[in-house]
Design an enzyme around this catalytic site. Sequence first.
Site, PDB file in Angstrom:
ATOM      1  N   ASP A  82     111.754 109.980  92.067  1.00  0.00           N
ATOM      2  CA  ASP A  82     112.370 108.762  91.602  1.00  0.00           C
ATOM      3  C   ASP A  82     113.392 107.664  92.346  1.00  0.00           C
ATOM      4  O   ASP A  82     112.914 106.095  91.579  1.00  0.00           O
ATOM      5  CB  ASP A  82     112.939 109.737  90.213  1.00  0.00           C
ATOM      6  CG  ASP A  82     112.170 110.113  89.837  1.00  0.00           C
ATOM      7  OD1 ASP A  82     110.946 109.707  89.607  1.00  0.00           O
ATOM      8  OD2 ASP A  82     112.134 110.697  88.646  1.00  0.00           O
TER       9      ASP A  82
ATOM     10  N   GLU B 180     112.853 111.362  81.520  1.00  0.00           N
ATOM     11  CA  GLU B 180     113.189 109.988  82.352  1.00  0.00           C
ATOM     12  C   GLU B 180     113.052 109.919  83.771  1.00  0.00           C
ATOM     13  O   GLU B 180     112.811 111.508  84.715  1.00  0.00           O
ATOM     14  CB  GLU B 180     115.095 109.611  82.259  1.00  0.00           C
ATOM     15  CG  GLU B 180     114.625 109.885  80.574  1.00  0.00           C
ATOM     16  CD  GLU B 180     114.654 108.454  79.681  1.00  0.00           C
ATOM     17  OE1 GLU B 180     114.496 107.864  80.486  1.00  0.00           O
ATOM     18  OE2 GLU B 180     114.655 108.104  78.335  1.00  0.00           O
ATOM     19  N   CYS B 181     112.880 109.043  84.131  1.00  0.00           N
ATOM     20  CA  CYS B 181     112.609 108.511  85.405  1.00  0.00           C
ATOM     21  C   CYS B 181     114.509 108.680  86.241  1.00  0.00           C
ATOM     22  O   CYS B 181     114.383 108.650  87.652  1.00  0.00           O
ATOM     23  CB  CYS B 181     111.848 107.348  86.318  1.00  0.00           C
ATOM     24  SG  CYS B 181     112.308 105.941  85.821  1.00  0.00           S
ATOM     25  N   GLY B 182     114.923 108.087  85.483  1.00  0.00           N
ATOM     26  CA  GLY B 182     116.512 107.732  86.008  1.00  0.00           C
ATOM     27  C   GLY B 182     116.622 105.657  85.843  1.00  0.00           C
ATOM     28  O   GLY B 182     118.517 105.563  86.248  1.00  0.00           O
ATOM     29  N   ILE B 183     115.946 105.328  85.513  1.00  0.00           N
ATOM     30  CA  ILE B 183     116.219 103.929  85.468  1.00  0.00           C
ATOM     31  C   ILE B 183     116.914 103.398  84.699  1.00  0.00           C
ATOM     32  O   ILE B 183     118.209 103.043  84.976  1.00  0.00           O
ATOM     33  CB  ILE B 183     115.249 103.554  85.466  1.00  0.00           C
ATOM     34  CG1 ILE B 183     114.348 103.165  87.093  1.00  0.00           C
ATOM     35  CG2 ILE B 183     115.110 101.778  84.721  1.00  0.00           C
ATOM     36  CD1 ILE B 183     112.842 101.989  86.820  1.00  0.00           C
TER      37      ILE B 183
END
Length: 324
Positions: free
Chosen positions: A199, A317-320
């Site tokens: 990620d 969530e991917c963290g973006i």
Amino acid sequence: MMSVNARAPAVAPARRPLCAFRTQQHALNSRVHSTCAPPTCNRTGDVSHRSWIHHSSRLIASGRKAGPGHTFLQATAVSTAPWVKEDRDARLKYLESSALSALGHAVEELQAPVFPCALIAGDVVILHLLHRLGYLSRVQVVFIDTFHLFEETHTFLKQLEGLFGFKALTYQAQGFASKEEYRKQYGSDLFMTDVEKYDYICKVEPFQRALKELGAGVMINGRRRDHGAERAHLEVFEEGKGPVGCQPLAYWEFRDCFDYLARHNVPHHPLHDQGYPSVGDLHSTVPVPRDKWWEYGAERSGRFQGMKNSDGSTKTECGIHNRR
């Protein structure tokens, strides 16, 4: 002799005879019953639609509820579909106005607006809204190529660039010009062996680098409350570390996005027609039955399939978009 200052003993008010009270209550009940009694059937046992509507109106006016035996019949002679459509049209009109206003504030009053666009339904709505406002020349559209996207996503981006007259800036893993170069160093399954590292390399770092290089003062995005999980309490504008977050569709629902695209004859991602409510990486995105799409949080139910965070929790969530 009673003192002048002494209080006279209290005298209880005269009580009405119980029989009189019961008589009056009986009369009142009789009037209410006569007002709200259901219509009688004719010889064939049928009750006219008009008489039932009249009876329902009298019940509502009297404040009484339909009790046992007082069942409201479905108004089969009148379709409610036009009323539902009228309300949905009014809702969408308001949502459009609100989103246009939010984008106006973001572009006119904040600095260097950036829009990271993943080409899902909500993002395409925002692209079209920006196009309507003439803002695509003032808002930098950013496209994050994770090296693991569907080929249809790349094709759809080119289609929208031609349709709306803009050019997206593409960001990808730093130091790699192609997927082949990336695989030489990290292999083809980093997303399985270390999802957080994947990620960061393929999504978070390119995203953060884009915002920094473009000097973003406001980051426009398509997150909505009905996505659920971490997004359930979003506001249209949010401040934190870094640029202001602008979520013009925060109060929209997934169905609203498709209603908007259909109303304005705007194309949607081709994979929506193949059962994908949301479109991300090829390896972690699956179709979802269409009748489940409109449930709360269901748009992203086909994302991050089989993936867990490092603490064992389900990945959402991917963290973006994490606001730290």
